[in-house]
Design a protein around this motif. Structure first.
Motif, PDB file in Angstrom:
ATOM      1  N   ALA A   3       0.827  -1.204   0.000  1.00  9.34           N
ATOM      2  CA  ALA A   3       0.000   0.000   0.000  1.00  9.34           C
ATOM      3  C   ALA A   3       0.859   1.250   0.000  1.00  9.34           C
ATOM      4  CB  ALA A   3      -0.919  -0.014   1.227  1.00  9.34           C
ATOM      5  N   GLY A   4       0.926   1.897  -1.147  1.00 11.26           N
ATOM      6  CA  GLY A   4       1.693   3.132  -1.245  1.00 11.26           C
ATOM      7  C   GLY A   4       2.225   3.311  -2.652  1.00 11.26           C
ATOM      8  N   GLY A   5       2.973   4.387  -2.866  1.00  9.87           N
ATOM      9  CA  GLY A   5       3.491   4.689  -4.195  1.00  9.87           C
ATOM     10  C   GLY A   5       4.970   4.415  -4.287  1.00  9.87           C
ATOM     11  N   THR A   6       5.757   5.488  -4.344  1.00 11.79           N
ATOM     12  CA  THR A   6       7.207   5.396  -4.458  1.00 11.79           C
ATOM     13  C   THR A   6       7.822   4.450  -3.429  1.00 11.79           C
ATOM     14  OG1 THR A   6       7.245   7.712  -5.139  1.00 11.79           O
ATOM     15  CG2 THR A   6       9.318   6.771  -4.418  1.00 11.79           C
ATOM     16  N   GLN A   7       7.385   4.580  -2.160  1.00 12.35           N
ATOM     17  CA  GLN A   7       8.011   3.788  -1.105  1.00 12.35           C
ATOM     18  C   GLN A   7       7.793   2.297  -1.331  1.00 12.35           C
ATOM     19  OE1 GLN A   7       6.410   6.784   1.918  1.00 12.35           O
ATOM     20  NE2 GLN A   7       7.831   5.628   3.136  1.00 12.35           N
ATOM     21  N   MET A   8       6.605   1.929  -1.809  1.00  8.74           N
ATOM     22  CA  MET A   8       6.338   0.505  -2.010  1.00  8.74           C
ATOM     23  C   MET A   8       6.975  -0.010  -3.299  1.00  8.74           C
ATOM     24  SD  MET A   8       5.135  -0.769   0.613  1.00  8.74           S
ATOM     25  CE  MET A   8       4.325  -0.334   2.148  1.00  8.74           C
ATOM     26  N   LEU A   9       7.182   0.846  -4.280  1.00 13.42           N
ATOM     27  CA  LEU A   9       7.938   0.412  -5.459  1.00 13.42           C
ATOM     28  C   LEU A   9       9.384   0.116  -5.047  1.00 13.42           C
ATOM     29  CD1 LEU A   9       6.520   2.822  -8.196  1.00 13.42           C
ATOM     30  CD2 LEU A   9       6.092   0.359  -7.999  1.00 13.42           C
ATOM     31  N   ALA A  10       9.923   0.942  -4.142  1.00 11.21           N
ATOM     32  CA  ALA A  10      11.275   0.685  -3.630  1.00 11.21           C
ATOM     33  C   ALA A  10      11.314  -0.629  -2.852  1.00 11.21           C
ATOM     34  CB  ALA A  10      11.739   1.843  -2.756  1.00 11.21           C
ATOM     35  N   VAL A  11      10.284  -0.877  -2.043  1.00 14.43           N
ATOM     36  CA  VAL A  11      10.224  -2.127  -1.275  1.00 14.43           C
ATOM     37  C   VAL A  11      10.140  -3.323  -2.227  1.00 14.43           C
ATOM     38  CG1 VAL A  11       8.738  -3.536   0.225  1.00 14.43           C
ATOM     39  CG2 VAL A  11       9.272  -1.182   0.864  1.00 14.43           C
ATOM     40  N   TYR A  12       9.354  -3.182  -3.295  1.00  9.58           N
ATOM     41  CA  TYR A  12       9.232  -4.276  -4.272  1.00  9.58           C
ATOM     42  C   TYR A  12      10.589  -4.577  -4.914  1.00  9.58           C
ATOM     43  CZ  TYR A  12       7.367  -7.210  -7.985  1.00  9.58           C
ATOM     44  OH  TYR A  12       7.118  -8.274  -8.823  1.00  9.58           O
ATOM     45  N   ALA A  13      11.319  -3.523  -5.281  1.00 10.44           N
ATOM     46  CA  ALA A  13      12.650  -3.717  -5.869  1.00 10.44           C
ATOM     47  C   ALA A  13      13.584  -4.391  -4.857  1.00 10.44           C
ATOM     48  CB  ALA A  13      13.223  -2.368  -6.298  1.00 10.44           C
ATOM     49  N   LEU A  14      13.462  -3.963  -3.603  1.00 12.37           N
ATOM     50  CA  LEU A  14      14.271  -4.542  -2.529  1.00 12.37           C
ATOM     51  C   LEU A  14      13.947  -6.024  -2.342  1.00 12.37           C
ATOM     52  CD1 LEU A  14      16.327  -3.780  -0.311  1.00 12.37           C
ATOM     53  CD2 LEU A  14      14.389  -3.244   1.173  1.00 12.37           C
ATOM     54  N   MET A  15      12.644  -6.355  -2.376  1.00 19.86           N
ATOM     55  CA  MET A  15      12.232  -7.760  -2.258  1.00 19.86           C
ATOM     56  C   MET A  15      12.856  -8.614  -3.354  1.00 19.86           C
ATOM     57  SD  MET A  15       8.203  -7.164  -1.682  1.00 19.86           S
ATOM     58  CE  MET A  15       7.772  -8.869  -2.029  1.00 19.86           C
ATOM     59  N   SER A  16      12.785  -8.100  -4.581  1.00 19.53           N
ATOM     60  CA  SER A  16      13.364  -8.846  -5.714  1.00 19.53           C
ATOM     61  C   SER A  16      14.843  -9.099  -5.476  1.00 19.53           C
ATOM     62  CB  SER A  16      13.231  -8.061  -7.021  1.00 19.53           C
ATOM     63  OG  SER A  16      11.905  -7.694  -7.250  1.00 19.53           O
ATOM     64  N   ALA A  17      15.543  -8.043  -5.033  1.00 17.48           N
ATOM     65  CA  ALA A  17      16.987  -8.163  -4.830  1.00 17.48           C
ATOM     66  C   ALA A  17      17.317  -9.096  -3.661  1.00 17.48           C
ATOM     67  CB  ALA A  17      17.587  -6.780  -4.589  1.00 17.48           C
ATOM     68  N   ILE A  18      16.541  -8.994  -2.574  1.00 15.78           N
ATOM     69  CA  ILE A  18      16.789  -9.866  -1.411  1.00 15.78           C
ATOM     70  C   ILE A  18      16.512 -11.329  -1.782  1.00 15.78           C
ATOM     71  CG2 ILE A  18      15.925 -10.523   0.884  1.00 15.78           C
ATOM     72  CD1 ILE A  18      15.450  -7.504   1.420  1.00 15.78           C
ATOM     73  N   ALA A  19      15.363 -11.546  -2.452  1.00 17.03           N
ATOM     74  CA  ALA A  19      14.993 -12.924  -2.822  1.00 17.03           C
ATOM     75  C   ALA A  19      16.066 -13.535  -3.718  1.00 17.03           C
ATOM     76  CB  ALA A  19      13.634 -12.929  -3.515  1.00 17.03           C
ATOM     77  N   GLN A  20      16.584 -12.725  -4.641  1.00 15.15           N
ATOM     78  CA  GLN A  20      17.593 -13.201  -5.573  1.00 15.15           C
ATOM     79  C   GLN A  20      18.930 -13.429  -4.878  1.00 15.15           C
ATOM     80  OE1 GLN A  20      16.866 -11.494  -9.350  1.00 15.15           O
ATOM     81  NE2 GLN A  20      19.022 -11.221  -9.774  1.00 15.15           N
ATOM     82  N   THR A  21      19.358 -12.460  -4.073  1.00 11.59           N
ATOM     83  CA  THR A  21      20.675 -12.535  -3.429  1.00 11.59           C
ATOM     84  C   THR A  21      20.741 -13.667  -2.409  1.00 11.59           C
ATOM     85  OG1 THR A  21      20.867 -10.137  -3.685  1.00 11.59           O
ATOM     86  CG2 THR A  21      22.399 -11.179  -2.166  1.00 11.59           C
ATOM     87  N   TYR A  22      19.653 -13.856  -1.649  1.00 17.93           N
ATOM     88  CA  TYR A  22      19.664 -14.854  -0.576  1.00 17.93           C
ATOM     89  C   TYR A  22      18.838 -16.095  -0.900  1.00 17.93           C
ATOM     90  CZ  TYR A  22      22.037 -11.243   1.991  1.00 17.93           C
ATOM     91  OH  TYR A  22      22.947 -10.291   2.374  1.00 17.93           O
ATOM     92  N   ALA A  23      18.492 -16.258  -2.186  1.00 12.00           N
ATOM     93  CA  ALA A  23      17.767 -17.448  -2.649  1.00 12.00           C
ATOM     94  C   ALA A  23      16.532 -17.756  -1.791  1.00 12.00           C
ATOM     95  CB  ALA A  23      18.711 -18.662  -2.686  1.00 12.00           C
ATOM     96  N   LEU A  24      15.689 -16.742  -1.575  1.00 15.03           N
ATOM     97  CA  LEU A  24      14.438 -16.941  -0.830  1.00 15.03           C
ATOM     98  C   LEU A  24      13.307 -17.147  -1.840  1.00 15.03           C
ATOM     99  CD1 LEU A  24      14.691 -14.065   1.830  1.00 15.03           C
ATOM    100  CD2 LEU A  24      15.292 -16.477   2.119  1.00 15.03           C
ATOM    101  N   SER A  25      12.422 -18.106  -1.557  1.00 17.85           N
ATOM    102  CA  SER A  25      11.328 -18.323  -2.505  1.00 17.85           C
ATOM    103  C   SER A  25      10.220 -17.304  -2.247  1.00 17.85           C
ATOM    104  CB  SER A  25      10.779 -19.743  -2.361  1.00 17.85           C
ATOM    105  OG  SER A  25      10.103 -19.856  -1.133  1.00 17.85           O
ATOM    106  N   TRP A  26       9.589 -16.821  -3.327  1.00 20.09           N
ATOM    107  CA  TRP A  26       8.457 -15.903  -3.212  1.00 20.09           C
ATOM    108  C   TRP A  26       7.638 -16.017  -4.482  1.00 20.09           C
ATOM    109  CZ3 TRP A  26       8.507 -10.372  -5.174  1.00 20.09           C
ATOM    110  CH2 TRP A  26       9.480 -10.170  -6.153  1.00 20.09           C
ATOM    111  N   GLN A  27       6.453 -15.411  -4.475  1.00 22.49           N
ATOM    112  CA  GLN A  27       5.559 -15.499  -5.637  1.00 22.49           C
ATOM    113  C   GLN A  27       5.262 -14.091  -6.143  1.00 22.49           C
ATOM    114  OE1 GLN A  27       4.638 -18.389  -6.939  1.00 22.49           O
ATOM    115  NE2 GLN A  27       5.679 -19.536  -5.342  1.00 22.49           N
ATOM    116  N   PRO A  28       6.084 -13.564  -7.066  1.00 20.55           N
ATOM    117  CA  PRO A  28       5.860 -12.190  -7.533  1.00 20.55           C
ATOM    118  C   PRO A  28       4.460 -11.975  -8.105  1.00 20.55           C
ATOM    119  CG  PRO A  28       7.945 -13.052  -8.377  1.00 20.55           C
ATOM    120  CD  PRO A  28       7.263 -14.186  -7.687  1.00 20.55           C
TER     121      PRO A  28
END
Length: 394
Positions: A266-291
């Protein structure tokens, strides 16, 4: 009532899947000293007011307008707090609310889940938080994401935030992840203070780079975070350098919850940043998620802000190798309008004075999805909150 700005098909599919269901709302409160810089934010008239914005919003969201607040809503240059919108919907639809303290300077006067974080220092120093705090907050986020999702049978989780100065830390995270975000973020001002934000971000990232080169290879990492796959930028170190405590908590909650239910950030710029962060964290630390379970939900004041470029920003998210796993999220917005409101404080939204916050856009999307609320119902419920608040204050 709901417009989809990016990833139309995925967005439509998500809306179809969750139509008729009520969400659960989790709101993560955090603080960064970046928010105290004069002129950086309009979420509270003075730096002193802004220290208490998150506490005031949380109290109003939880108790409503008649409660005698320990932290009253701060005066704004114009307009009224977006928490009026969220409270109107959550109260009318009886949506459960969970409040999380990710790191505030003082405890809020509401029942809140304390995650053991700490407020962030100003991002311009390039050392906003301890890396151990960031690791701890991610683990707490993952834990709570799983817990919250367990109780959601068929609905979805809305994750909101309240961090004053958070669009500036968002710009820092996006830029640090290699996403072209300069001049594209939103702010609580009618005309975005891009130059001020950019100068702070540049300073913070330069300092981070300097300290990384000095301390390369010397730091012991926590067990779970020992082996980042990529050697470029470690997303958690980036948060520690220039982020705020909310970002990594929301990333953790959303990663874990997406494995078993829908998630609306829920939000604009801040949540787009969080989404990018999630992608990077999931990728870097091999965490499973469902985009494909995740959408970003905001207001049209954010999505169509003429002094930002939210849609461009959303489209830029998939353009860097660090965020490939998540691609671009569907960006949805409520088409709520205050043009015909009886109250000048609400009409101020149409002049760009207030745009979003504490889950306001997502709340309206949820009202439409679950109860098919239209413009007149939303406006009536929000004006009623405003009226009750005015009566209580007089």
């Amino acid at each position: 009532m709901i417009r989809i700005y990016t990833q139309k098909e995925q967005g439509e599919e998500w809306l179809r899947r969750y139509r008729g269901y009520l969400p659960v709302f989790a709101c993560v409160l955090g603080f960064t000293e970046t928010g105290l810089i004069p002129g950086i934010s309009a979420a509270g008239r003075t730096p002193e007011d802004r220290k208490y914005t998150a506490c005031a919003d949380a109290e109003f969201l939880y108790y409503g307008p008649e409660h005698k607040a320990q932290y009253p809503l701060p005066p704004l240059a114009a307009g009224a707090s977006p928490v009026l919108i969220s409270r109107a919907v959550f109260e009318s639809l009886k949506i459960p609310v969970h409040l999380f303290n990710a790191g505030l300077p003082q405890p809020p006067a509401v029942p809140v889940i304390d995650l053991g974080g700490a407020p962030a220092k100003c991002l311009s120093g390039g050392a906003a938080m301890e890396i151990t705090t960031v690791h701890h907050l991610l683990e707490q986020g993952l834990l709570w994401g799983e817990r919250l999702a367990t109780n959601i049978q068929q609905g979805y989780l809305i994750i909101g935030e309240c961090v004053v100065g958070g669009t500036t830390t968002a710009l820092a995270i996006l830029t640090g992840l290699g996403i072209d975000a300069a001049g594209k973020v939103n702010s609580s001002h009618p005309v975005c203070n891009h130059a001020q934000k950019w100068a702070l971000v540049q300073t913070g990232l330069e300092k981070m780079k300097g300290s990384r080169e000095q301390g390369a290879g010397s730091r012991e990492q926590d067990e779970i975070f020992r082996f980042p796959i990529q050697n470029s930028v470690d997303p958690l170190e980036l948060v520690a350098a220039v982020g705020d405590p909310m970002q990594v908590v929301v990333a953790g909650i959303a990663i874990a919850a997406s494995r078993s239910c829908g998630v609306m950030l829920a939000g604009g710029t801040q949540m787009l940043a969080v989404y990018a962060l999630m992608s990077a964290i999931a990728q870097t630390y091999a965490l499973s998620w469902q985009p494909e379970e995740i959408v970003v939900g905001t207001t049209r004041w954010v999505a169509e802000d003429p002094t930002g470029a939210t849609v461009d920003l959303a489209l830029n998210l998939g353009k860097t190798s660090l965020t490939e796993s998540g691609r671009t999220p569907p960006l949805l917005a409520t088409h709520l309008s205050f043009a015909d409101s009886r109250y000048p404080q609400l009409r101020a939204y149409e002049q760009g004075f207030v745009k979003e916050g504490i889950g306001a856009g997502a709340a309206c999307i949820a009202a439409h999805l679950s109860q098919d609320w239209q413009q007149h119902q939303l406006l009536a419920a929000i004006e009623a909150q405003f009226e009750r608040l005015s009566t209580a204050l007089n």
